[in-house]
Scaffold this active site. Sequence first.
Site, mmCIF file in Angstrom:
data_model
loop_
_atom_site.group_PDB
_atom_site.id
_atom_site.type_symbol
_atom_site.label_atom_id
_atom_site.label_comp_id
_atom_site.label_asym_id
_atom_site.label_seq_id
_atom_site.Cartn_x
_atom_site.Cartn_y
_atom_site.Cartn_z
ATOM 1 N N CYS A 103 73.903 41.500 0.471
ATOM 2 C CA CYS A 103 74.150 40.450 1.461
ATOM 3 C C CYS A 103 75.035 39.354 0.868
ATOM 4 C CB CYS A 103 72.802 39.884 1.914
ATOM 5 S SG CYS A 103 72.884 38.349 2.839
ATOM 6 N N CYS A 120 73.782 35.740 1.146
ATOM 7 C CA CYS A 120 72.630 35.497 0.265
ATOM 8 C C CYS A 120 73.089 34.957 -1.083
ATOM 9 C CB CYS A 120 71.824 36.783 0.063
ATOM 10 S SG CYS A 120 71.103 37.435 1.591
#
Length: 166
Positions: A62, A65
């Site tokens: 991700c 993230c």
Amino acid sequence: MTKYFLSLVLLIFTLPSYAIDADDQAPSIPLKQLEGNIISKITEVNTYKGKLIYLDFWASWCGPCRQSFPFLNKIRNQYSSQGFEVIAVNVDTELADARKFLKNFPVDYPILLDPEGKMPIAYDIRGLPTAFIIDRQGTVVYKHLGFKERDKKWITALIEQNLEDN
């Protein structure tokens, strides 16, 4: 990376949806700590009971993230003395991927694992990162999908407001 994304998409669209929104109680799902210990419902664990929780769902692949982890670590350390905790639930299928990510983006907050994949279903995760702010009574007060640089200011304000309200 593509196989993990496709697995998550397939999982999301083939299982029933249980939308968690503001004013809902946080679901009770057993989770595993990175060290291997099993814990029960996050808001019932003595360590987290009565705290304002930022529950963050993430994966090693991700991109956003990578931006959120340093920020979340900073606000966690800034507000932890006031009863605030960040808890991150990793949804990677391979533990090694999560560990590698954490070597590059270390944090002081707890990392939990969902080896059975029940948490993303219970929380109706549609993308990563997805975060929930859970008040001291275990009620979801806010749900947020994604993370951008501009989110930092209002997330901080929301945490401060909920710490004052509780």
